[in-house]
Motif scaffolding. Structure first.
Motif, PDB file in Angstrom:
ATOM      1  N   ASN A  67       0.828  -1.212   0.000  1.00 56.58           N
ATOM      2  CA  ASN A  67       0.000   0.000   0.000  1.00 56.58           C
ATOM      3  C   ASN A  67       0.862   1.262   0.000  1.00 56.58           C
ATOM      4  O   ASN A  67       0.528   2.246  -0.649  1.00 56.58           O
ATOM      5  N   ARG A 126       2.203   1.801  -3.499  1.00 56.25           N
ATOM      6  CA  ARG A 126       1.163   2.260  -4.423  1.00 56.25           C
ATOM      7  C   ARG A 126       1.010   3.773  -4.418  1.00 56.25           C
ATOM      8  O   ARG A 126       0.541   4.352  -5.393  1.00 56.25           O
ATOM      9  N   LYS A 127       1.402   4.412  -3.339  1.00 57.18           N
ATOM     10  CA  LYS A 127       1.299   5.872  -3.244  1.00 57.18           C
ATOM     11  C   LYS A 127       2.147   6.564  -4.306  1.00 57.18           C
ATOM     12  O   LYS A 127       1.879   7.693  -4.665  1.00 57.18           O
ATOM     13  N   ASP A 174       2.696   3.503 -10.395  1.00 55.60           N
ATOM     14  CA  ASP A 174       3.163   2.216 -10.925  1.00 55.60           C
ATOM     15  C   ASP A 174       2.336   1.042 -10.409  1.00 55.60           C
ATOM     16  O   ASP A 174       2.872  -0.024 -10.125  1.00 55.60           O
ATOM     17  N   THR A 175       1.026   1.225 -10.264  1.00 56.78           N
ATOM     18  CA  THR A 175       0.196   0.148  -9.743  1.00 56.78           C
ATOM     19  C   THR A 175       0.181  -1.058 -10.671  1.00 56.78           C
ATOM     20  O   THR A 175      -0.006  -2.181 -10.219  1.00 56.78           O
ATOM     21  N   LEU A 191       2.854  -3.428  -9.781  1.00 57.15           N
ATOM     22  CA  LEU A 191       2.645  -4.074  -8.493  1.00 57.15           C
ATOM     23  C   LEU A 191       1.510  -5.099  -8.511  1.00 57.15           C
ATOM     24  O   LEU A 191       1.241  -5.753  -7.515  1.00 57.15           O
ATOM     25  N   LYS A 192       0.843  -5.235  -9.644  1.00 53.12           N
ATOM     26  CA  LYS A 192      -0.333  -6.115  -9.755  1.00 53.12           C
ATOM     27  C   LYS A 192      -0.002  -7.567  -9.396  1.00 53.12           C
ATOM     28  O   LYS A 192      -0.791  -8.236  -8.733  1.00 53.12           O
ATOM     29  N   GLU A 237      -0.218  -8.645  -5.565  1.00 51.19           N
ATOM     30  CA  GLU A 237      -1.461  -8.621  -4.797  1.00 51.19           C
ATOM     31  C   GLU A 237      -1.899  -9.975  -4.237  1.00 51.19           C
ATOM     32  O   GLU A 237      -2.371 -10.033  -3.108  1.00 51.19           O
ATOM     33  N   TYR A 272      10.452  -3.797  -9.576  1.00 50.24           N
ATOM     34  CA  TYR A 272       9.984  -2.526  -9.020  1.00 50.24           C
ATOM     35  C   TYR A 272      11.106  -1.851  -8.227  1.00 50.24           C
ATOM     36  O   TYR A 272      11.313  -0.633  -8.345  1.00 50.24           O
TER      37      TYR A 272
END
Length: 176
Positions: free
Chosen positions: A32, A35-36, A39-40, A43-44, A47, A160
């Protein structure tokens, strides 16, 4: 007040996330936080294991070892011998085992898969599993999917972190 450079917090968030992922710890808070910085999409892949942590090679090996008995060929059921001649024939059949060639190859492959799982070499075990016939492979397909998701999560965390650190200035070479 001077504007705050978002590079350092992004690098720190990426490093913490990468470290938690590779230690197989739950990393929901670190995900989380990362995610700020956007580049979501990158990060998928992380999850699915955020709450529990990425499965280790040891846990995947234990899961595979538990599935292997389902892959073993089922022995043919023989009727209970009723006469003395049939009992003698049944006893003779126990002395000499006759198996189809395909069964012997399958048994050998299953023993190699078991050996690799006991060594926690999940990459080799997966490679061997992919050579199984479709009927057997479907029994371990959830394990294969979980292994693929694990590999994707580890790669995504590393990628990442590398992307985040690539924007840092390089140190000046002191030998010039």
């Amino acid at each position: 007040a001077a504007p705050v450079d978002p590079t350092v917090p992004r690098v720190a968030a990426a490093a913490l996330l990468d470290q938690a992922v590779h230690r197989a710890e739950p990393y929901e808070a670190a995900l989380n936080n990362a995610r700020k910085f956007g580049d979501t999409g990158a990060l998928k892949a992380l999850e699915p294991f955020a709450a529990t942590g990425v499965p280790t090679a040891a846990s995947l090996s234990r899961d595979l070892l538990a599935l292997l008995p389902q892959l073993a060929p089922k022995p043919d059921e023989t009727p209970v011998p009723s006469g003395i001649l049939q009992r003698l024939q049944d006893s003779a059949m126990k002395l000499v085992r006759v198996r189809r060639i395909g069964d012997a190859q399958s048994d050998d492959l299953l023993s190699r898969i078991k050996d690799t799982a006991q060594r926690e070499d999940i990459a080799e075990a997966k490679r061997l599993i992919l050579t199984l016939p479709d009927s057997q492979r479907t029994l371990v397909q959830p394990w294969i999917d979980r292994t693929d998701a694990r590999d994707a999560a580890l790669a995504a965390a590393s990628r990442y972190a590398q992307d985040a650190m690539s924007v840092l200035p390089r140190p000046i070479d002191s030998q010039r």
